[in-house]
Design a protein around this motif. Structure first.
Motif, PDB file in Angstrom:
ATOM      1  N   ILE A   1      59.906  56.120  44.672  1.00 51.52           N
ATOM      2  CA  ILE A   1      59.810  55.865  46.114  1.00 51.52           C
ATOM      3  C   ILE A   1      59.410  57.131  46.862  1.00 51.52           C
ATOM      4  CG2 ILE A   1      61.139  55.248  48.171  1.00 51.52           C
ATOM      5  CD1 ILE A   1      62.772  53.356  46.410  1.00 51.52           C
ATOM      6  N   VAL A   2      60.048  58.250  46.500  1.00 53.89           N
ATOM      7  CA  VAL A   2      59.731  59.522  47.158  1.00 53.89           C
ATOM      8  C   VAL A   2      58.277  59.921  46.903  1.00 53.89           C
ATOM      9  CG1 VAL A   2      60.243  61.998  47.189  1.00 53.89           C
ATOM     10  CG2 VAL A   2      62.110  60.342  47.131  1.00 53.89           C
ATOM     11  N   ALA A   3      57.824  59.758  45.660  1.00 51.57           N
ATOM     12  CA  ALA A   3      56.442  60.106  45.319  1.00 51.57           C
ATOM     13  C   ALA A   3      55.449  59.238  46.092  1.00 51.57           C
ATOM     14  CB  ALA A   3      56.208  59.967  43.818  1.00 51.57           C
ATOM     15  N   LEU A   4      55.742  57.932  46.185  1.00 51.80           N
ATOM     16  CA  LEU A   4      54.858  57.029  46.932  1.00 51.80           C
ATOM     17  C   LEU A   4      54.833  57.390  48.415  1.00 51.80           C
ATOM     18  CD1 LEU A   4      55.666  53.567  45.284  1.00 51.80           C
ATOM     19  CD2 LEU A   4      53.576  54.927  45.035  1.00 51.80           C
ATOM     20  N   LEU A   5      55.999  57.723  48.972  1.00 53.43           N
ATOM     21  CA  LEU A   5      56.060  58.126  50.382  1.00 53.43           C
ATOM     22  C   LEU A   5      55.265  59.400  50.618  1.00 53.43           C
ATOM     23  CD1 LEU A   5      59.798  57.373  51.290  1.00 53.43           C
ATOM     24  CD2 LEU A   5      57.758  56.118  52.024  1.00 53.43           C
ATOM     25  N   THR A   6      55.260  60.294  49.627  1.00 54.63           N
ATOM     26  CA  THR A   6      54.469  61.520  49.745  1.00 54.63           C
ATOM     27  C   THR A   6      52.985  61.205  49.847  1.00 54.63           C
ATOM     28  OG1 THR A   6      56.119  62.774  48.486  1.00 54.63           O
ATOM     29  CG2 THR A   6      53.901  63.708  48.619  1.00 54.63           C
ATOM     30  N   TRP A   7      52.528  60.266  49.016  1.00 57.98           N
ATOM     31  CA  TRP A   7      51.116  59.862  49.072  1.00 57.98           C
ATOM     32  C   TRP A   7      50.798  59.157  50.383  1.00 57.98           C
ATOM     33  CZ3 TRP A   7      46.932  60.598  45.843  1.00 57.98           C
ATOM     34  CH2 TRP A   7      47.193  61.285  44.644  1.00 57.98           C
ATOM     35  N   VAL A   8      51.697  58.290  50.845  1.00 55.11           N
ATOM     36  CA  VAL A   8      51.479  57.587  52.114  1.00 55.11           C
ATOM     37  C   VAL A   8      51.403  58.592  53.262  1.00 55.11           C
ATOM     38  CG1 VAL A   8      52.506  55.994  53.789  1.00 55.11           C
ATOM     39  CG2 VAL A   8      52.524  55.433  51.344  1.00 55.11           C
ATOM     40  N   PHE A   9      52.318  59.561  53.265  1.00 50.03           N
ATOM     41  CA  PHE A   9      52.286  60.596  54.301  1.00 50.03           C
ATOM     42  C   PHE A   9      50.977  61.369  54.253  1.00 50.03           C
ATOM     43  CE2 PHE A   9      52.740  65.152  55.154  1.00 50.03           C
ATOM     44  CZ  PHE A   9      53.053  65.116  56.504  1.00 50.03           C
ATOM     45  N   SER A  10      50.535  61.719  53.047  1.00 42.83           N
ATOM     46  CA  SER A  10      49.310  62.496  52.898  1.00 42.83           C
ATOM     47  C   SER A  10      48.103  61.738  53.436  1.00 42.83           C
ATOM     48  CB  SER A  10      49.097  62.853  51.420  1.00 42.83           C
ATOM     49  OG  SER A  10      47.939  63.617  51.238  1.00 42.83           O
ATOM     50  N   VAL A  11      48.015  60.439  53.113  1.00 42.38           N
ATOM     51  CA  VAL A  11      46.903  59.625  53.608  1.00 42.38           C
ATOM     52  C   VAL A  11      46.952  59.528  55.130  1.00 42.38           C
ATOM     53  CG1 VAL A  11      45.921  57.297  53.653  1.00 42.38           C
ATOM     54  CG2 VAL A  11      46.665  58.286  51.485  1.00 42.38           C
ATOM     55  N   GLY A  12      48.135  59.238  55.667  1.00 43.88           N
ATOM     56  CA  GLY A  12      48.273  59.117  57.114  1.00 43.88           C
ATOM     57  C   GLY A  12      47.979  60.413  57.841  1.00 43.88           C
ATOM     58  N   TYR A  13      48.476  61.516  57.292  1.00 43.83           N
ATOM     59  CA  TYR A  13      48.265  62.819  57.930  1.00 43.83           C
ATOM     60  C   TYR A  13      46.795  63.184  57.961  1.00 43.83           C
ATOM     61  CZ  TYR A  13      47.828  67.860  58.259  1.00 43.83           C
ATOM     62  OH  TYR A  13      47.421  69.117  58.605  1.00 43.83           O
ATOM     63  N   ASN A  14      46.118  63.058  56.817  1.00 38.62           N
ATOM     64  CA  ASN A  14      44.719  63.458  56.763  1.00 38.62           C
ATOM     65  C   ASN A  14      43.814  62.507  57.540  1.00 38.62           C
ATOM     66  OD1 ASN A  14      44.357  65.917  54.920  1.00 38.62           O
ATOM     67  ND2 ASN A  14      45.748  64.639  53.732  1.00 38.62           N
ATOM     68  N   PHE A  15      44.156  61.216  57.575  1.00 38.23           N
ATOM     69  CA  PHE A  15      43.401  60.284  58.408  1.00 38.23           C
ATOM     70  C   PHE A  15      43.538  60.673  59.879  1.00 38.23           C
ATOM     71  CE2 PHE A  15      42.925  56.505  61.004  1.00 38.23           C
ATOM     72  CZ  PHE A  15      41.753  55.943  60.501  1.00 38.23           C
ATOM     73  N   SER A  16      44.769  61.019  60.288  1.00 35.66           N
ATOM     74  CA  SER A  16      44.997  61.417  61.674  1.00 35.66           C
ATOM     75  C   SER A  16      44.232  62.691  62.011  1.00 35.66           C
ATOM     76  CB  SER A  16      46.492  61.630  61.924  1.00 35.66           C
ATOM     77  OG  SER A  16      47.216  60.446  61.682  1.00 35.66           O
ATOM     78  N   LEU A  17      44.273  63.659  61.098  1.00 30.46           N
ATOM     79  CA  LEU A  17      43.584  64.924  61.338  1.00 30.46           C
ATOM     80  C   LEU A  17      42.084  64.707  61.519  1.00 30.46           C
ATOM     81  CD1 LEU A  17      44.194  68.304  59.629  1.00 30.46           C
ATOM     82  CD2 LEU A  17      41.888  67.405  59.706  1.00 30.46           C
ATOM     83  N   LEU A  18      41.492  63.940  60.606  1.00 30.45           N
ATOM     84  CA  LEU A  18      40.050  63.727  60.676  1.00 30.45           C
ATOM     85  C   LEU A  18      39.672  62.857  61.874  1.00 30.45           C
ATOM     86  CD1 LEU A  18      39.362  63.188  56.876  1.00 30.45           C
ATOM     87  CD2 LEU A  18      38.751  65.182  58.237  1.00 30.45           C
TER      88      LEU A  18
END
Length: 354
Positions: free
Chosen positions: A168-185
């Motif tokens: 669960i923690v690993a999946l949340l890390t990937w979800v955060f990464s996708v959301g963060y980088n989408f927001s940044l771009l």
């Protein structure tokens, strides 16, 4: 043909000479106001040219298949279904995707000194490289947290840190990464404006505020966590070693064996993963130092240094499976079983690999 050609590093909109923090597959940054560079002309096939391509192909093959072996090993053998290995699996997935999607395009861009693949592939390369960089850094930070919890409180770790929780923690890390980088771009106009001002370039512009946020999220915070936790891990390991020596001096080897064997295995795991973290920092820190220096000192020297430290950053995806092969007996054994196709036999997932 030149290695210090172009970059997909994040650049400031307000300061075109800025060298971004979270690189994609970055080499020399170019101002968004620079004139377009033509790629027309015949490419001369020289020994140097061929050597670059041969090396690039070898790096891609080893990165992809090395990390694929790690993924297959952890997924297939039930004995390897542990919290720590879930995090290793997550990191191997990121490294595998770097080798499969980012490295081929990046190496061609480096060698040819020109972007041939158009706007869509530019967007693809940028987003995947941003995403995988963030995911890799955060996964390595999670590995440091995992080892610290295992050594500092083994009883609590055994009872509460389960495979399911780690997934669960690993999946949340990937979800955060996708959301963060989408927001940044998105906030920097990546999806609403033209990705390239020139047909043979692939720049990305990032505002000054976002660049500092990115520096903290992708580099400063996770690397600080790794550094602090591994200092504590080394202190705990030293304390355990002193306890073992004290038990030996008191002539009670049986008590030492019964009480400290689990701790000894945890210390060994921490040592191997410490090497992983150390190599990761060796690959990441030089790039960010060069990036910060290049921001304040407008010199081609720092731009050239940034080019090569960018390459080292992505070669980390190649180094990780090599570290597993050198220091993990379970990976050596599972790799032999996979390569000899013994995993195709009945109940092969129950084989002992430790």
């Amino acid at each position: 043909m030149s290695w210090d050609s172009y970059s997909v590093s994040r650049q400031l909109i307000t300061e075109p000479t800025y060298l971004g923090t979270n690189t994609n597959f970055g080499f020399k940054n170019r101002s968004l106001k620079d004139n377009c560079v033509s790629c027309l002309g015949e490419a001369m096939v020289t020994p140097e040219y061929v050597t670059f391509y041969v090396c690039a192909i070898l790096v891609v093959i080893i990165t992809v298949f090395g990390n694929l072996l790690v993924i297959m090993s952890v997924c297939h053998f039930r004995q390897l279904h542990t919290p720590t290995n879930v995090l290793i699996l997550s990191l191997a997935v990121a490294d595998f995707m770097v080798g499969l999607f980012v490295m081929p395009l990046g190496f061609i861009w480096m060698i040819e000194a020109c972007w041939f693949f158009g706007v869509s592939m530019c967007a693809f390369l940028n987003f995947f490289a941003f995403q995988l960089t963030t995911a890799s850094v955060h996964n390595v930070a999670l590995i440091a947290v995992d080892r610290y919890l295992a050594l500092s409180n083994p009883f609590l770790y055994t009872k509460q840190i389960t495979v399911r929780l780690t997934i669960i923690v690993a999946l949340l890390t990937w979800v955060f990464s996708v959301g963060y980088n989408f927001s940044l771009l998105y906030c920097n106009g990546f999806f609403t404006t033209s990705l390239t001002l020139c047909p043979n370039e692939c720049p990305v512009a990032v505002s000054e505020a976002w660049s500092w946020v990115d520096f903290v999220v992708v580099f400063a915070l996770p690397c600080s966590i790794m550094f602090v936790l591994y200092l504590k891990i080394f202190a705990i390991a030293r304390r355990h070693a002193n306890a073992i020596r004290a038990a030996n001096s008191q002539g009670n080897p049986n008590a030492k064996q019964n009480d400290n064997v689990p701790k000894r295995s945890e210390r060994k795991a921490a040592k191997v993963l410490g090497i992983l973290v150390f190599v990761f920092l060796l690959c990441v820190v030089p790039y960010y130092i060069a990036s910060v220096m290049a921001e304040f000192i407008n010199s081609h020297i720092f731009e050239d240094i940034l080019n090569y430290t960018s390459l080292i950053l992505y070669l980390n995806s190649l180094f990780n499976p090599i570290i597993y092969a050198l220091f993990y007996p379970w990976f050596q054994k599972s790799m032999k079983l996979i390569l000899t196709c013994r995993i195709c036999t009945t109940d092969s997932s129950l084989m002992q690999v430790k």
